[in-house]
Design an enzyme around this catalytic site. Structure first.
Site, PDB file in Angstrom:
ATOM      1  N   ASP A  77       9.672  29.995  67.657  1.00 48.88           N
ATOM      2  CA  ASP A  77      10.472  29.265  68.296  1.00 48.88           C
ATOM      3  C   ASP A  77       9.695  27.986  69.111  1.00 48.88           C
ATOM      4  OD1 ASP A  77      12.561  27.962  69.909  1.00 48.88           O
ATOM      5  OD2 ASP A  77      12.503  29.678  71.229  1.00 48.88           O
TER       6      ASP A  77
ATOM      7  N   LYS B 107      10.252  17.414  73.030  1.00 48.39           N
ATOM      8  CA  LYS B 107      11.262  17.532  71.932  1.00 48.39           C
ATOM      9  C   LYS B 107      12.089  16.373  71.808  1.00 48.39           C
ATOM     10  CE  LYS B 107      13.465  21.851  70.515  1.00 48.39           C
ATOM     11  NZ  LYS B 107      13.386  23.462  70.661  1.00 48.39           N
TER      12      LYS B 107
ATOM     13  N   GLU C 139      17.936  26.379  65.461  1.00 50.74           N
ATOM     14  CA  GLU C 139      18.007  27.379  66.405  1.00 50.74           C
ATOM     15  C   GLU C 139      18.948  28.176  66.911  1.00 50.74           C
ATOM     16  OE1 GLU C 139      16.701  24.922  69.717  1.00 50.74           O
ATOM     17  OE2 GLU C 139      14.920  24.522  69.005  1.00 50.74           O
TER      18      GLU C 139
ATOM     19  N   ASP D  48      24.450  27.003  72.548  1.00 51.43           N
ATOM     20  CA  ASP D  48      22.949  26.957  72.946  1.00 51.43           C
ATOM     21  C   ASP D  48      22.563  25.513  73.727  1.00 51.43           C
ATOM     22  OD1 ASP D  48      20.296  26.957  73.266  1.00 51.43           O
ATOM     23  OD2 ASP D  48      20.029  27.043  70.790  1.00 51.43           O
TER      24      ASP D  48
END
Length: 642
Positions: free
Chosen positions: A14, A107, A212, A236
């Site tokens: 991850d 990210k 994810e 999420d």
């Protein structure tokens, strides 16, 4: 290396915005691998100093003294950090000063172009230079060993991935090459390929990239075996990105993604910024002073606001208090949970709208959702939980999976499957994922013609025929876009290529066959063929504008290996120096205890002084030289003692 169950090991990673986590299948279960500090997650942080490169905890721990050369996604305070602040607040002053200069959310930058509006807004908050590199690619500028160096976001991410690889190899006891890496569900094709490039630079072979929330669903499904089917919704909401996914799990290992939605630019830091803006306005009203012109003051305020947000997850009110915030003025302001919710209601509502969109795309009513699973730190916000609870008519929300480890856990399950693990639970696992965004090409009038609609199951392959738009047209440009807007230029341009050699013919006669193919990783290949001649030309989203070519990746792989060797050499030097200094310390204690005969004391003391002087110069040439110095001391001391 031990014989690994199921053959060559594959790990699940991850690659998180703030922290990264790595896991592997061993002893018939998933093991979350601890790093060299004993932590189950590792800061996604890289630092460059005059003598070395640091990754993970080491990089995070030196932020205060080296802010301009420390690159990381986003600093978040854990409960442990808060305890330290309470106990040792003075030690954190330097850290707060650094944080005043802003943040880098890698990210949010990976796979983006420097010219994008969102990128330009993000880099305003960064503590170091970010420049426009070749092909509109953002590049970070740092100073390492006295020299200015430039790194792409992919290279920075690759350093974190290499650290995770190293952590896994230390646990496994051998080389790891294969990995399943997770990405936000709403990452576009360029962002996915950029992540894959980062893994390649790190020396990893990506056997699969999965979303994810899908990984989190796998973690839930593996730990909650049940008969029949369940419709599961993964909500999420992290520090920088938001995803919602709907999956059907059949209880025996089949995970079918029905739809995904989300926003790669929505998360906890946006909530923080709303509180910051509220405080800035309050300060301006009270003192007629603008905090936005003072980076240090603004940064300290950001830290305090993030802390306030976290407190409001379990308390109804708190205070934002800072001594000497600006021009000798102390700042104090109470903020209630209700006010926080009011400030961020537009963001919360946006999350619910994405949820509604996902349900519509899945052709599913909310009453058909059996389980709502919360993933990501921002789901701890009470208002988010209440809105979800109300939206699903009072349904209890599932908080049973670990939000910090679930994604790596699910990725490791998939890795075990792909590396040949034969355990029944793993063998039965089947994952059917979807593409998050529509893919198509530009046609006349700057219109987007969708070839593969969003939420199409992948892998997939779709072919469409197009005709020429002008008489005797001999070539045409294929402009490939990703997005949901009608006008092509409002979407994300993945790349373009020209196909020529079309035989002369009246408008609308010559036919081109365009094939869009998406693999298991969600990466696209487009092929265009002139039907009458069979001539073809293809495009894979690997070396488009703003992306890395194979040659660049190869060069970066070599640079990464050089960095690795330098890191190892530095570690050896550090260990040799420590051993030498420890030996000097022991000799000094022997002198204090009168263990050295008086007749030899002068020689031993002289040898110690010479060695300490040599060490103080900092001109350590090699590990061998350090070890020789220690050997000389040992020889002199042995002569003295014996």
């Amino acid at each position: 290396m031990e014989s690994w169950e199921g053959g060559e090991p594959a790990i699940g990673i991850d690659l998180g915005t703030t922290y990264s986590c790595v896991a592997v299948w061993k002893h018939d279960r998933i093991e979350i691998i601890t790093n060299d500090q004993g932590n189950r997650t590792t800061p996604s942080c890289v630092a460059f100093t005059d003598v070395e490169r640091l990754i993970g905890d080491g990089a995070k721990n030196q932020i205060a003294r080296n802010p301009a050369n420390t690159v990381f996604s986003r600093f978040q305070l854990s409960l442990y950090d808060l305890i330290l602040i309470i106990c040792f607040s003075h030690a954190f002053i330097a850290l707060l000063i650094w944080l005043s200069y802003g943040i880098l959310d890698a990210k949010r930058l990976i796979g983006r172009r420097f010219s994008e509006v969102m990128v330009k807004e993000d880099i305003k908050l960064m503590p170091f230079r970010v420049i426009e590199g070749p092909s509109d690619m953002p590049k970070v500028v740092v100073t390492h060993k006295g020299h200015e160096q430039q790194f792409s976001i992919e290279e920075i991410s690759s350093m974190v991935l290499a650290k995770m690889k190293e952590i896994a190899e230390a646990y496994i006891g051998g080389t790891v090459k294969n990995a399943v890496i997770t990405v936000p569900a709403y990452f576009n094709d360029c962002q996915r390929q950029a992540t894959k490039d980062a893994a390649t630079i790190a020396g990893l072979n990506v056997v699969r990239m999965i979303n994810e929330p899908t990984a989190a669903a796998i973690a839930y499904g593996v730990d909650n075996r049940f008969g029949g089917k369940k419709n599961v919704l993964i909500f999420d909401l992290g520090g920088g990105t938001f995803d919602v996914s709907i999956l059907t799990i059949d209880g025996v290992g089949k995970f079918e993604v029905k739809a995904v939605a989300g926003d790669t630019h929505l998360g906890g830091e946006d909530f923080d910024n709303r509180i910051v803006n509220y405080c800035v306005e309050d300060f301006k009203k009270k003192w007629n002073k603008d905090l936005t012109g003072n980076e240090r003051a603004l940064g300290r305020l950001k830290v305090a606001c993030e802390k306030a947000k976290r407190i409001l997850s379990y308390d109804t009110q708190t205070s934002v208090e800072l001594e000497v915030l600006l021009d000798g003025i102390d700042f104090s302001m109470k903020i209630t949970r209700a006010k926080f919710e009011e400030l961020n209601m537009s963001f919360f509502t946006k999350c619910i709208k994405q949820l509604e969109s996902c349900l519509a795309d899945a052709n599913m009513k909310k009453g058909s959702v059996d389980e709502v699973i919360l993933v990501g730190g921002s789901t701890r916000i009470q208002k988010i939980q209440r809105m979800l609870h109300e939206f699903f008519d009072g349904k209890e929300l599932c908080k049973s999976i670990n939000p910090d480890e679930a994604v790596a856990y699910g990725a490791a399950v998939m890795a075990a499957k792909l590396c040949g693990q034969t355990t029944k639970m793993i063998k039965e696992l089947v994952l059917l994922d979807v593409t998050p965004l529509s893919l198509g090409k530009e046609i006349i009038g700057e219109r987007m013609h969708v070839v593969i609609p969003r939420n199409t199951p992948i892998p997939t392959k779709k072919t469409m025929n197009f005709v020429t738009t002008a008489d005797n047209q001999s070539s045409t440009d294929i402009m490939v876009y990703q997005g949901e807007r009608t006008r092509s230029t409002d979407n994300f341009l993945l790349g373009s290529f020209e196909i020529s050699g079309i035989p002369p013919a009246p408008k609308g006669v010559a036919v081109l066959e365009d094939c869009f193919e998406i693999d298991d990783n969600g990466i696209l290949t487009v092929t265009s063929k002139v039907v009458s001649t069979g001539k073809t030309k293809s495009l894979t989203v690997t070396n488009l504008s703003g992306r890395l070519s194979k040659r660049q990746i190869k060069k970066m792989v070599k640079a990464a290996e050089k960095f690795k060797l330098e890191d190892q050499e530095f570690k050896r030097k550090a260990e040799a120096c420590n051993a030498l200094e420890d030996y000097i310390y022991d000799l000094k204690n022997k002198i204090k205890r009168n263990d050295i005969p008086p007749k030899d004391l002068k020689n031993v003391q002289h040898a110690i002084d010479d060695t300490e002087e040599w060490l103080s110069t900092g001109n350590v040439a090699s590990v061998d030289e350090i070890e020789r110095k220690k050997e000389i001391l040992e020889f002199i001391s042995r002569l003295a003692i014996f």
